[in-house]
Scaffold this motif. Sequence first.
Motif, PDB file in Angstrom:
ATOM      1  N   TYR A 432       0.870  -1.173   0.000  1.00  0.00           N
ATOM      2  CA  TYR A 432       0.000   0.000   0.000  1.00  0.00           C
ATOM      3  C   TYR A 432       0.911   1.229   0.000  1.00  0.00           C
ATOM      4  N   HIS A 433       1.055   1.835  -1.153  1.00  0.00           N
ATOM      5  CA  HIS A 433       1.993   2.949  -1.297  1.00  0.00           C
ATOM      6  C   HIS A 433       1.248   4.285  -1.286  1.00  0.00           C
ATOM      7  N   HIS A 434       1.634   5.178  -0.374  1.00  0.00           N
ATOM      8  CA  HIS A 434       1.148   6.554  -0.409  1.00  0.00           C
ATOM      9  C   HIS A 434       1.878   7.238  -1.570  1.00  0.00           C
ATOM     10  N   TYR A 435       1.142   7.537  -2.623  1.00  0.00           N
ATOM     11  CA  TYR A 435       1.769   8.058  -3.846  1.00  0.00           C
ATOM     12  C   TYR A 435       2.589   9.312  -3.540  1.00  0.00           C
ATOM     13  N   PHE A 436       2.019  10.195  -2.746  1.00  0.00           N
ATOM     14  CA  PHE A 436       2.797  11.281  -2.156  1.00  0.00           C
ATOM     15  C   PHE A 436       3.176  10.805  -0.752  1.00  0.00           C
TER      16      PHE A 436
END
Length: 556
Positions: A432-436
């Motif tokens: 789960y990557h926080h794009y920012f």
Amino acid sequence: MTSLENIPVKYSDLVSEIETGQVKIPQFQRKFVWGIKASAKLLDSIIKGYPIGTFIYWRTNERLRSIRNLGNIMLPEPKEGEYINYVLDGQQRLTSLFASLKGVQITDDDGKIFDYSKIFVDLTANEDGEIIVTDITDMEPNTFIKVTELMEGSLTMLASFPEKYHSILEQYKKIIQSYTFSVINLKNAPIDVATEVFTRLNVGGKALTLFEIMVAKTYDAKEEFDLSEKYDQLKEELSISQYDTIPSSTVLQVVAILLEKDCTRKQILKLEKQRFIDIWNEATDCIKKSVDFFRGYGIVVSRILPYNALIVPFSYFFYLHKKNPIGSMKKRLEDFFWRASLGFRYSSGVESKIAQDIEKIEAIINGELPKYGWAVTIDEEYIENNGWFSTGKAFVKAILCLYAKQKPKSFDNNLDVIMDNSWLKIASSKNYHHYFPKSWLKKEFKDWDYFYVNHIVNITIVDDFLNKRTIKTKSPGVYMKTFQKHNDELENTMKSHLIDIAKDGVWDNDYDKFYRARLKRISKALNKFIIPQESLSETPLEVYEDIEEPEIEGIE
């Protein structure tokens, strides 16, 4: 009518009932844990005439799953139709007593052997000391005797002891033989009452789940049906499809819905054993068809399924409709899925709502568009207000389902991101990557409310490797240039994540522009799945609690 019967039981009768299989340990009892020393103390109390507590039996002619006989001692099964006494309270004492008096060896789960024949009577002890002992290292020969030899030894063997001990040998043997054990029989009680009694008697332990009760109730040796083993087998089969996290409670609900269109705890407990066994294969087949439908629809792992309860109405669909849905039927089934997922349908009152939704499934099969009693307004404000990122929230899982349906590509090579339950288990997963990145936003945009930073709009599903090695805490304007060098199709890659890198402010690190653009795109994508209609009751817009999906009370 349930009744209690207090019965005094002599030593010979107690041992005989155990040896003939009339006393059993139900599956939900914990394993035997008393050691030899504790068993010796119990016998010491008996030989001194002390009370050792009451044994409580559930007397019934039902056949339950009894994975343990007394201390794993293999004992015969009673004849068909005969009553059995299932031990609700006193299992440890009863097992200890039997093992000590019969001198058996018990092997624990680790393979360690305990020899209960090594319990002795100290013939020199006085009443104030320990009469039953386990250590005879410093004792003189012929001043002690095994308990088993005392109870079962021949007259010749007993007579071989010094004459001064003959009377004490006879006295101790008579005390044990004539000891009256207190037994209470719970008669004419249904299984839920019996297990409730067990739970209350064992207040220090964990309350029985509905699944544990149903494992005991549905066991049938003749048909080789063991619900616990059947469920494990089902999970193993579903693991291939990445749907092995479906809980036992959901499986019980499916069976009950197929049989009675009702999946309350009360109804599940009332299910007849034979009907349960007879429908098991068909029920699990319907579950597998539901899983195939979800996977074919793009929801390739069970971790992101908004509610486990969704398996139940979909299994009912495949129970009545054996083929995969097509055309308008498929669209209406999709509409049902998204309405339930985005409308917080099973966040409370699950059992009653499942029963209501069975009618909607029947309407879909009959070529009708169901009328829904809850509103689903998937506008940008609704998504924004309910989008705090937590993997336990059904609404968030629904958005993750949307992401999964796009078949997200890996940033570096445009290949499909492989989704796995174990990787997506917790919100802190590197998949789960926080794009920012949160840390970058916290540093560069201190005025931003953290709610909008840790938001589903800012989440993408990526490969674990990329998050750890390449992205880290860099801004997207920086790390995306790295991927641009190696991925000629980066623009199309990011569109699979509902991101347009040319228009969404990515290169300028404009989080506000990115956030608003992706929020709008998510809303537009979701509304494609909802068939417009007037809801029977309009629900005001609200922000729902960030809570884990609840299990059915009393089941898990």
